[in-house]
Scaffold this active site. Structure first.
Site, mmCIF file in Angstrom:
data_model
loop_
_atom_site.group_PDB
_atom_site.id
_atom_site.type_symbol
_atom_site.label_atom_id
_atom_site.label_comp_id
_atom_site.label_asym_id
_atom_site.label_seq_id
_atom_site.Cartn_x
_atom_site.Cartn_y
_atom_site.Cartn_z
ATOM 1 N N CYS A 644 0.832 -1.199 0.000
ATOM 2 C CA CYS A 644 0.000 0.000 0.000
ATOM 3 C C CYS A 644 0.870 1.254 0.000
ATOM 4 C CB CYS A 644 -0.923 0.021 1.220
ATOM 5 S SG CYS A 644 -1.950 1.507 1.258
ATOM 6 N N TRP A 691 -1.770 4.528 -4.780
ATOM 7 C CA TRP A 691 -2.307 5.754 -5.379
ATOM 8 C C TRP A 691 -1.203 6.696 -5.810
ATOM 9 C CZ3 TRP A 691 -3.145 4.456 -0.155
ATOM 10 C CH2 TRP A 691 -2.388 5.185 0.782
HETATM 11 P P1 FAD Z 1 -4.718 17.789 -4.428
HETATM 12 O O1 FAD Z 1 -5.072 19.210 -4.419
HETATM 13 O O2 FAD Z 1 -5.678 16.841 -5.004
HETATM 14 O O3 FAD Z 1 -3.310 17.606 -5.147
HETATM 15 C C1 FAD Z 1 -2.768 16.317 -5.301
HETATM 16 C C2 FAD Z 1 -1.647 16.327 -6.323
HETATM 17 O O4 FAD Z 1 -2.150 16.681 -7.613
HETATM 18 C C3 FAD Z 1 -0.559 17.337 -6.059
HETATM 19 O O5 FAD Z 1 0.412 16.844 -5.183
HETATM 20 C C4 FAD Z 1 -0.004 17.564 -7.447
HETATM 21 O O6 FAD Z 1 0.879 16.534 -7.774
HETATM 22 C C5 FAD Z 1 -1.219 17.460 -8.312
HETATM 23 N N1 FAD Z 1 -1.778 18.809 -8.553
HETATM 24 C C6 FAD Z 1 -2.892 19.342 -7.977
HETATM 25 N N2 FAD Z 1 -3.100 20.587 -8.447
HETATM 26 C C7 FAD Z 1 -2.114 20.846 -9.317
HETATM 27 C C8 FAD Z 1 -1.796 21.963 -10.144
HETATM 28 N N3 FAD Z 1 -2.544 23.066 -10.161
HETATM 29 N N4 FAD Z 1 -0.721 21.874 -10.940
HETATM 30 C C9 FAD Z 1 0.039 20.757 -10.954
HETATM 31 N N5 FAD Z 1 -0.217 19.671 -10.195
HETATM 32 C C10 FAD Z 1 -1.262 19.717 -9.387
HETATM 33 N N6 FAD Z 1 -3.624 9.723 0.898
HETATM 34 C C11 FAD Z 1 -3.259 9.652 2.187
HETATM 35 O O7 FAD Z 1 -2.616 10.568 2.713
HETATM 36 N N7 FAD Z 1 -3.600 8.571 2.974
HETATM 37 C C12 FAD Z 1 -4.311 7.527 2.478
HETATM 38 O O8 FAD Z 1 -4.600 6.581 3.193
HETATM 39 C C13 FAD Z 1 -4.714 7.585 1.099
HETATM 40 N N8 FAD Z 1 -5.420 6.580 0.539
HETATM 41 C C14 FAD Z 1 -5.797 6.653 -0.750
HETATM 42 C C15 FAD Z 1 -6.507 5.603 -1.322
HETATM 43 C C16 FAD Z 1 -6.920 5.654 -2.626
HETATM 44 C C17 FAD Z 1 -7.709 4.524 -3.226
HETATM 45 C C18 FAD Z 1 -6.590 6.789 -3.410
HETATM 46 C C19 FAD Z 1 -7.028 6.888 -4.833
HETATM 47 C C20 FAD Z 1 -5.863 7.821 -2.868
HETATM 48 C C21 FAD Z 1 -5.460 7.773 -1.540
HETATM 49 N N9 FAD Z 1 -4.739 8.827 -0.974
HETATM 50 C C22 FAD Z 1 -4.353 8.731 0.338
HETATM 51 C C23 FAD Z 1 -4.461 10.073 -1.707
HETATM 52 C C24 FAD Z 1 -5.599 11.082 -1.443
HETATM 53 O O9 FAD Z 1 -6.794 10.638 -2.057
HETATM 54 C C25 FAD Z 1 -5.318 12.478 -2.000
HETATM 55 O O10 FAD Z 1 -4.945 12.373 -3.334
HETATM 56 C C26 FAD Z 1 -4.245 13.224 -1.256
HETATM 57 O O11 FAD Z 1 -4.594 13.327 0.102
HETATM 58 C C27 FAD Z 1 -4.058 14.625 -1.818
HETATM 59 O O12 FAD Z 1 -5.292 15.308 -1.801
HETATM 60 P P2 FAD Z 1 -5.352 16.893 -1.791
HETATM 61 O O13 FAD Z 1 -6.744 17.289 -2.195
HETATM 62 O O14 FAD Z 1 -4.834 17.456 -0.525
HETATM 63 O O15 FAD Z 1 -4.346 17.304 -2.956
#
Ligand code: FAD
Length: 691
Positions: A644, A691
């Site tokens: 994971c 992920w």
């Molecule tokens: P977001 O705003 O969604 O950004 C995420 C990434 O997208 C950034 O780091 C960057 O790389 C890219 N991005 C976003 N905006 C831009 C932009 N304007 N320009 C360029 N790149 C950009 N996370 C955990 O911490 N713990 C878990 O247990 C976990 N389990 C998961 C299980 C599954 C099945 C999946 C699919 C994901 C899991 N995740 C987990 C990841 C989680 O879902 C999120 O993706 C993570 O927390 C980031 O979310 P966020 O909205 O804070 O970031």
């Protein structure tokens, strides 16, 4: 008067549906509208629309239907973009359709002068997205039961186009589009152009899509005898300002996800269309180094009929940060009327408004639009027509046309749309952009998934998550990039721990939600069931590889086994490989592991890899390799093997290391060992949650 005209159209559509329903007298599936899902059995539910594709095309006068199988919204977004482009460049009568909303047994009756497009994301281990499961099962079954009863090339009249969204770091890269394409060919359908494949793993999804669609359009135009014309922007949605309503009017949505949430206590079923507003029972940080935060949150689902099993995922519905909402409203010159109430109506019957209305600009931008996401180059090109001055227009056109220039200026700086436009126009407002263009060009704000880190045996109604807060410093940018959901969660944690108006890293949120419905620290959630599961036989050994937040589901697994042992059950050996930077910095759940050890004794073992403590970087796969003998012996006892966390590097390395271990320990060739690992995956003895 404009409102009246729009309303008439909408009423006419509803009436048409009702008449169709009454006259047909057979089962008409309920069209699922995520925002105003009528209660089952209600008059509204009965007035549903057809599930018959051919009828739909005829009734709406369309000749091109674009189906999407989407999990996170990207495939849906691409489908909309194809629809828009097909219409504006080639005069195709296009419509977008959710695969879930139709039946497929009369795909064989789609006339040969129509085109069916499929935009299909692959989810997890080569699986279809939730909304594509039925279609996938139907089309890939050995003898799909078509309405004509024909079995010999039943789809010989069907012309289709296909694009897949995948991730090459996963084992079954773009399996959906590949398998569907194969199945369609086998059934006699003819594809126009190549089947495209976008790769999220390489970070080239958008560019892959853009590169694929040009020759595809050429092929479609040739096949259908279409003339390309100069694309002119035509709005899909009509915006009507409602002077008769204010934001205090009870029928105005201020961010409520659907009608039930607006009207009072929302009832289940809670799912991807209808979140449960769950109280957060407890939240704290697992570590807190200077620029990194890691959250542990416990979410109480006891007030709902939601259930989960250890290993499932929970989806968190985020809210955009106030600063980004302000920036967006400001650059599009909407700040002054942010609280003006508007109704949004589709200007053509097959378009769906992606949020409930009447609502306000503020609520749309805050709760429903992914305003911080990476910017689409195609969207940038569209906006050039609405630039506030020639210089900005020239610059935006250049960005839209030049892939490398766009990459260096936009992608590498993690710019979102508002930040980009601010830079391009030097702060001048983009007042001419129609709001419809923003609804069309910006994806719906998506819930984020988290691997549940609690055990349903221990806490059936308390779901915990383990999330690292997304923050990235970027050279050339003053403030770091901040993730949407995790920073919102961080603010919720601060609120829960006594800060009345939290502003982590200067970010503020409408933390009490629409009409204060999230006050008392609530967060909207739903649960997604996964296949990532403990063996049903608790005596089977398990090997878990979970560095960083990858440890999340394994905390659930291990707590489950601890609970089983406390209940007097015999449990098998459970070995966890955990990695982080330093034992003193980001060693999550350290105390908990000691408590588990007290109960499970030598049935539990924690193997740690601290990457920044020695002279050489040590990762979980290195520790795994050191334990070759033991791992091989456990696998001989039919141990389950779980990985994971990071899909891009770690999961791949671990896969390779395991094959190496098998080759070394069993004295077999590398290719034979790789074959065994493949089989372990196929039989679910090797499971990934990455992920
Ligand atoms: P977001 O705003 O969604 O950004 C995420 C990434 O997208 C950034 O780091 C960057 O790389 C890219 N991005 C976003 N905006 C831009 C932009 N304007 N320009 C360029 N790149 C950009 N996370 C955990 O911490 N713990 C878990 O247990 C976990 N389990 C998961 C299980 C599954 C099945 C999946 C699919 C994901 C899991 N995740 C987990 C990841 C989680 O879902 C999120 O993706 C993570 O927390 C980031 O979310 P966020 O909205 O804070 O970031």
């Amino acid at each position: 008067a404009e409102l009246d005209a729009l309303d008439v159209i909408v009423l006419a559509v509803i009436l048409l549906g009702t008449v169709a329903y009454l006259t047909k007298g057979k089962y008409w599936g309920v069209k699922k509208d995520p925002y105003t899902t009528p209660l089952p059995g209600s008059a509204a539910a009965k007035a549903g629309r057809t599930r018959n594709i051919v009828e739909k095309l005829e009734e709406s006068g369309k000749n091109c239907i674009i189906f999407y199988g989407s999990q996170t919204g990207t495939a849906e977004d691409y489908a909309s973009r194809l629809a828009k482009e097909g219409k504006s460049r080639f005069g195709l009568e296009t419509m977008v359709a959710d695969l879930e909303d139709y039946d497929y047994d009369n795909l064989d009756a789609v006339p040969s002068d129509k085109i069916v497009m499929f935009v299909l994301a692959t989810y997890g281990e080569g699986e279809p997205t939730d909304n594509a499961v039925e279609f996938y099962e139907f089309i890939t079954s050995e003898n799909p039961d078509f309405s004509s009863g024909e079995t010999e090339k039943p789809l010989k009249n069907l012309h289709y186009v296909a694009f897949g969204l995948g991730n090459n770091t996963y084992e079954h890269y773009n399996a959906m589009v590949r398998n569907v394409d194969k199945a369609l060919q086998r059934l006699g359908a003819s594809r126009i152009g190549e089947a495209g494949e976008g790769d999220d793993g390489a970070g080239t999804m958008e560019e892959d899509f853009l590169a694929w669609k040009e020759p595809m359009w050429e092929a479609v135009a040739k096949k259908m005898g279409l003339q390309e014309r100069e694309a002119i922007y035509e709005p899909i949605f009509g915006i009507v300002e409602r002077d008769d309503l204010t934001r205090d009017s009870p029928e105005v949505y201020l961010g409520e996800p659907n009608k039930m949430h607006l009207d009072g206590e929302p009832k289940g079923p809670f799912n991807a269309h209808n979140p449960y507003t769950a109280p957060i029972q407890k939240s704290y940080e697992l570590f807190n180094s200077k620029d990194r935060n890691c959250l542990h949150m416990e979410i109480d689902i006891s007030g709902s009929n939601l259930t989960y099993q250890t290993g499932d995922h929970i989806a968190i519905w985020p809210t955009n940060a106030g600063q980004e909402v302000d920036r967006f409203l400001n650059i599009f010159d909407l700040a002054d009327k942010r609280h003006t109430v508007i109704s949004v109506k589709p200007l053509e019957p097959t378009a769906k408004v992606p949020f409930p209305t009447p609502t306000t600009y503020d609520a749309i931008v805050r709760y429903h639009m992914e305003i911080c996401a990476p910017v689409s180059r195609q969207f940038v090109a569209t906006l050039a027509a609405f630039a506030p001055d020639d210089e900005s227009r020239a610059e935006l056109t250049k960005l839209g046309n030049d892939k490398d220039y766009f990459h260096s200026k936009v992608t590498t700086q993690y710019l979102n749309i508002a930040r980009l436009l601010e830079i391009v126009s030097k702060g001048k407002k983009w007042s001419n952009v129609p709001f419809s263009a923003l609804i069309e060009g910006i994806t719906k704000l998506q819930p984020r998934y988290y691997s549940i880190s609690s055990s349903s045996l221990e806490h059936p109604k308390l779901v915990s998550i383990t999330a690292v807060v997304e923050s990235q410093a970027l050279p050339g940018r003053e403030d770091p990039f901040k993730g949407v959901a995790t920073n919102y969660l961080l603010a919720l944690k601060e609120k829960q721990n006594g800060d009345a108006s939290p502003s982590p890293y200067g970010l503020t949120y409408e933390i009490t939600g629409p009409r204060n419905k999230y006050d008392g620290i609530h967060v909207p959630v739903h649960i997604r069931h996964s296949n990532f599961k403990l063996p049903s036989d608790p005596t089977r050994p398990i090997i878990m590889i979970g560095p960083g937040t990858g440890v999340a589901p394994f905390r659930g697994f291990i707590r489950e086994r601890k609970k089983l042992a406390e209940n007097g059950q015999t449990v098998g050996k459970s070995i966890l490989f955990f990695g982080c930077r330093r034992s003193t910095e980001d060693f999550m759940y350290q105390k908990e592991w000691e408590e588990v050890k007290q109960v499970l004794g030598d049935k539990f073992e924690l193997v740690t890899a601290f990457s920044r403590e020695g002279s050489k970087k040590v990762y979980v796969q290195h520790r795994l390799k050191e334990r070759s003998k033991e791992i091989n012996a456990l696998l001989d006892q039919k141990a389950f093997f779980y990985v994971c966390g990071d899909a891009a590097n770690m999961a791949r390395e671990v896969n390779a290391t395991l094959a190496q271990i098998l080759a070394d320990e069993r004295g077999i060739s590398k290719s034979k060992a790789e074959e065994i690992v493949k089989q372990m995956r196929a039989s679910n003895q090797y499971q990934e949650d990455v992920w």
